[in-house]
Write a protein that holds these residues in place. Structure first.
Motif, PDB file in Angstrom:
ATOM      1  N   PRO A 105       0.806  -1.224   0.000  1.00 15.27           N
ATOM      2  CA  PRO A 105       0.000   0.000   0.000  1.00 15.27           C
ATOM      3  C   PRO A 105       0.843   1.280   0.000  1.00 15.27           C
ATOM      4  N   VAL A 106       2.049   1.211   0.607  1.00 12.72           N
ATOM      5  CA  VAL A 106       2.920   2.392   0.609  1.00 12.72           C
ATOM      6  C   VAL A 106       3.339   2.746  -0.813  1.00 12.72           C
ATOM      7  N   ILE A 107       3.747   1.737  -1.586  1.00 16.14           N
ATOM      8  CA  ILE A 107       4.121   1.967  -2.982  1.00 16.14           C
ATOM      9  C   ILE A 107       2.922   2.490  -3.767  1.00 16.14           C
ATOM     10  N   ALA A 108       1.761   1.899  -3.544  1.00 21.47           N
ATOM     11  CA  ALA A 108       0.549   2.336  -4.247  1.00 21.47           C
ATOM     12  C   ALA A 108       0.202   3.778  -3.879  1.00 21.47           C
ATOM     13  N   PHE A 109       0.389   4.137  -2.610  1.00 18.67           N
ATOM     14  CA  PHE A 109       0.108   5.515  -2.189  1.00 18.67           C
ATOM     15  C   PHE A 109       1.064   6.495  -2.863  1.00 18.67           C
ATOM     16  N   LEU A 110       2.330   6.102  -3.016  1.00 17.62           N
ATOM     17  CA  LEU A 110       3.282   6.966  -3.717  1.00 17.62           C
ATOM     18  C   LEU A 110       2.857   7.197  -5.165  1.00 17.62           C
ATOM     19  N   LEU A 111       2.264   6.183  -5.784  1.00 22.69           N
ATOM     20  CA  LEU A 111       1.734   6.350  -7.141  1.00 22.69           C
ATOM     21  C   LEU A 111       0.555   7.311  -7.143  1.00 22.69           C
ATOM     22  N   LEU A 112      -0.349   7.139  -6.190  1.00 23.08           N
ATOM     23  CA  LEU A 112      -1.510   8.024  -6.111  1.00 23.08           C
ATOM     24  C   LEU A 112      -1.087   9.473  -5.928  1.00 23.08           C
ATOM     25  N   ARG A 113      -0.046   9.697  -5.132  1.00 23.90           N
ATOM     26  CA  ARG A 113       0.458  11.063  -4.907  1.00 23.90           C
ATOM     27  C   ARG A 113       0.954  11.688  -6.208  1.00 23.90           C
ATOM     28  N   ARG A 114       1.328  10.851  -7.160  1.00 23.53           N
ATOM     29  CA  ARG A 114       1.802  11.337  -8.456  1.00 23.53           C
ATOM     30  C   ARG A 114       0.696  11.383  -9.493  1.00 23.53           C
ATOM     31  N   GLY A 115      -0.541  11.208  -9.043  1.00 24.74           N
ATOM     32  CA  GLY A 115      -1.679  11.268  -9.957  1.00 24.74           C
ATOM     33  C   GLY A 115      -1.895  10.005 -10.759  1.00 24.74           C
ATOM     34  N   ILE A 116      -1.258   8.904 -10.351  1.00 22.71           N
ATOM     35  CA  ILE A 116      -1.365   7.630 -11.071  1.00 22.71           C
ATOM     36  C   ILE A 116      -2.363   6.754 -10.316  1.00 22.71           C
ATOM     37  N   THR A 117      -3.520   6.534 -10.899  1.00 16.98           N
ATOM     38  CA  THR A 117      -4.617   5.899 -10.163  1.00 16.98           C
ATOM     39  C   THR A 117      -5.034   4.542 -10.709  1.00 16.98           C
ATOM     40  N   THR A 118      -4.506   4.150 -11.881  1.00 18.94           N
ATOM     41  CA  THR A 118      -4.907   2.877 -12.483  1.00 18.94           C
ATOM     42  C   THR A 118      -3.687   2.001 -12.729  1.00 18.94           C
ATOM     43  N   GLU A 119      -3.950   0.713 -12.886  1.00 11.55           N
ATOM     44  CA  GLU A 119      -2.877  -0.239 -13.146  1.00 11.55           C
ATOM     45  C   GLU A 119      -2.189   0.065 -14.480  1.00 11.55           C
ATOM     46  N   SER A 120      -2.964   0.422 -15.502  1.00 11.53           N
ATOM     47  CA  SER A 120      -2.372   0.707 -16.816  1.00 11.53           C
ATOM     48  C   SER A 120      -1.507   1.965 -16.765  1.00 11.53           C
ATOM     49  N   ALA A 121      -1.955   2.990 -16.028  1.00 14.54           N
ATOM     50  CA  ALA A 121      -1.150   4.214 -15.891  1.00 14.54           C
ATOM     51  C   ALA A 121       0.142   3.922 -15.139  1.00 14.54           C
ATOM     52  N   ALA A 122       0.061   3.042 -14.132  1.00 14.98           N
ATOM     53  CA  ALA A 122       1.258   2.674 -13.366  1.00 14.98           C
ATOM     54  C   ALA A 122       2.266   1.943 -14.254  1.00 14.98           C
TER      55      ALA A 122
END
Length: 576
Positions: free
Chosen positions: A29-46
């Motif tokens: 979840p920490v890694i996922a939260f870092l993605l969300l902070r960068r505006g990356i909200t979907t698996e494809s965007a990640a």
């Protein structure tokens, strides 16, 4: 430096979104939260973020005037006109000139390059440079990383029958020069989707368009991406979107098959065999590329970057390395002098900006000194030196404050100025320096926010040592390349203790090599705290403390991690 720690814990909605994204991707979840902070909200965007694709580069013909630029270059080649590639003397300018020249010389021989002398000609397009072009039969000048304000100079060139194509990324003025084409995504009339290319990036887009127009495979451009990565890192442009793609593949090129000139620089830096990141470029490669233009003439740097023979390149790299050693001596001396002045002016402590001037300071190093003072005092800074009856200066800013606008507010006093949000250059009459200082400082006082003059650490997440697994570290590395807009994640661990083996190290005993434990695991974490030996006594007191840090590869232990500790605070402080 006493930092204020800023941490905004995730909301319940953010925690839920991070858990869902983390489960889909198989990451914490920490890694996922870092993605969300960068505006990356979907698996494809990640996936696109972690694996930037060259196929996602923007169509270069979306940039205004690109058609005209390519047509004029094609005409010049068709008519066998002499072409001059002209650029600024800093890293961005030199890499841009090397990139364009190196690409075009594969297809055309009547071409040369030119870097103006910082001390004799100054920044940008010079009359001397134009006269040189005229004397050597040049009909077309491609200018990189400067030129957007050179109205009179380009009018002069036009009167001599010389055309200009401008490739710049600095903020334009209301009046644009009479060039055949002006490639600059910051033009207010340009709808190009990405506004933050560096000068070398604009040059790359020009070559991408030229290749596309002439049926040249894109693969011929890939070996030049190492120059883009160097320029993006050194010029501190945002490492997002198109810059991220260019930097990602540029670093890949540097690590797998660098150009001969860059390989020679890597060798003299002792970086051969190491994984090169943006950090190595900023602190090792960039200063050496810059040194030639700071101390003598930047043409020597381009000579190195376009060299085809490794032995010659190594000889040139060693020569430029000597310039860098001289530069460091001058830089150290000037910074000490500037610090003494600031400390003597007690009222500087109560001001929101710093303006210093000394007629004996070396023009080529004032930008570095401005950067040093900004880092030390956390204030927008202008450093000026004398050049005859003129003052030449460099300005550097703090996060969130637009120093270009502050300088522009004094434009009636300025003979020339240019730059962007965080860095700028200016020229004015020496007699006007004091009035400029007063007006610049007044503008800063009226526009800067209090938090912008605080030394701030923005904590991304609070974690425990047990969270720092090999998998976690490998996932973190996928966030690179790091830079403005994509900073290296900063973590905090609370209630840590000295394992009993931490010690002060360094030539002047200024650093601390740490071995730490926390209360939630048996992991012993290695760390290094540069310049923080003052905290050693507290660390050895057996009291708990909190640390803010980034997670790095341990270059001495393959596969191991090391914490680079940015700050240390007793646990009972109330920052977090």
């Amino acid at each position: 430096m006493h930092f204020k720690w800023n941490y905004e814990p995730p909301t319940s909605d953010q925690r839920k979104a991070a858990e869902e994204l983390g489960q889909k991707m198989g990451v914490s979840p920490v890694i996922a939260f870092l993605l969300l902070r960068r505006g990356i909200t979907t698996e494809s965007a990640a996936k696109r973020f972690f694996r930037p694709q060259l196929a996602d580069l923007i169509n270069p013909f979306l940039m205004k005037d690109m058609d005209a630029a390519v047509d004029r270059l094609n005409d010049a080649m068709g008519r066998k006109e002499r072409i001059l590639v002209y650029g600024d003397y800093d890293v961005d300018g030199c890499t841009a000139v090397a990139l364009v020249y190196k690409f075009l010389r594969q297809f055309y021989s009547n071409i040369d390059y030119y870097i103006p002398d910082r001390y004799d000609e100054g920044y940008g397009v010079s009359k001397k440079g134009i006269d040189h072009a005229k004397a050597t039969g040049v009909k077309l000048i491609i200018i990189l990383d400067c030129g957007i304000k050179a109205v009179k100079e380009i009018e002069y060139a036009k009167s001599l029958g010389i055309d200009f194509i401008i490739c710049d990324h600095h903020v334009p003025d209301d009046e644009l020069p009479p060039a055949v084409a002006i490639l600059n995504p910051k033009r207010p009339d340009d709808s190009y989707p990405f506004k933050y290319l560096c000068g070398c990036g604009v040059g790359f887009k020009f070559m991408q368009a030229f290749a596309k127009n002439n049926g040249i495979p894109f693969s011929r451009l890939i070996p030049l991406l190492d120059f883009c990565a160097v320029s993006i890192a050194a010029d501190l442009v945002p490492v997002v979107e198109e810059n991220r793609i260019l930097a990602f593949h540029g670093l890949k090129q540097i690590n797998q098959n660098p150009s001969i000139g860059l390989k020679a620089i890597l060798d003299i830096c002792g970086l051969t065999g190491r994984e090169i990141s943006m950090s190595e470029i900023i602190f090792k490669i960039g200063p050496r590329i810059n040194a030639s233009g700071r101390m003598e003439n930047g043409r020597e740097t381009v000579d190195l970057l376009v060299e085809r023979d490794y032995n010659k390149a190594l000889h040139e790299a060693k020569h430029i390395d000597k310039y860098n050693e001289k530069r460091k001596d001058v830089d150290r001396h000037m910074t000490e002098e500037a610090n003494t002045i600031v400390e003597r002016l007690e009222n500087q402590k109560h001001q929101n900006s710093i303006v210093l001037y000394d007629e004996h300071w070396k023009k080529g190093v004032i930008g570095i000194v401005a950067s040093r003072l900004t880092e030390i005092y956390f204030r927008p800074t202008v450093v000026l030196t004398r050049d005859g009856n003129l003052a030449t200066g460099s300005a550097r800013s703090v996060a969130g404050f637009d120093i270009y606008s502050a300088i522009k507010s004094c434009r009636d006093l300025l003979l020339n100025f240019g730059g962007h949000t965080y860095a700028a250059g200016l020229t004015l009459k020496w007699d006007d320096v004091k009035e400029f200082r007063d007006r610049f400082q007044q503008y800063v006082d009226e526009h800067i926010q209090p938090e912008q003059t605080e030394a701030m650490l923005n904590i991304d997440a609070i974690i425990d040592f047990k969270d720092i697994t090999k998998k976690f570290h490998n996932e973190l590395k996928k966030f690179s390349p790091f830079g403005p807009g994509n900073e290296k994640p900063l973590f905090c661990t609370k209630n840590v203790y000295d394992f009993g083996t931490s010690k002060v190290v360094g030539r002047e005993q200024e650093h601390i090599k740490l071995e730490l434990v926390d209360s939630k695991s048996n992991n012993v974490m290695n760390g290094i705290a540069f310049g923080q030996s003052a905290a050693a006594r507290y660390i050895k007191s057996k009291h708990s403390f909190d640390i803010a840090y980034t997670i790095e590869d341990n270059i001495f232990k393959r596969g191991a991690v090391q914490l680079q500790i940015e700050d240390i605070k007793p646990t009972d402080t109330e920052d977090l």
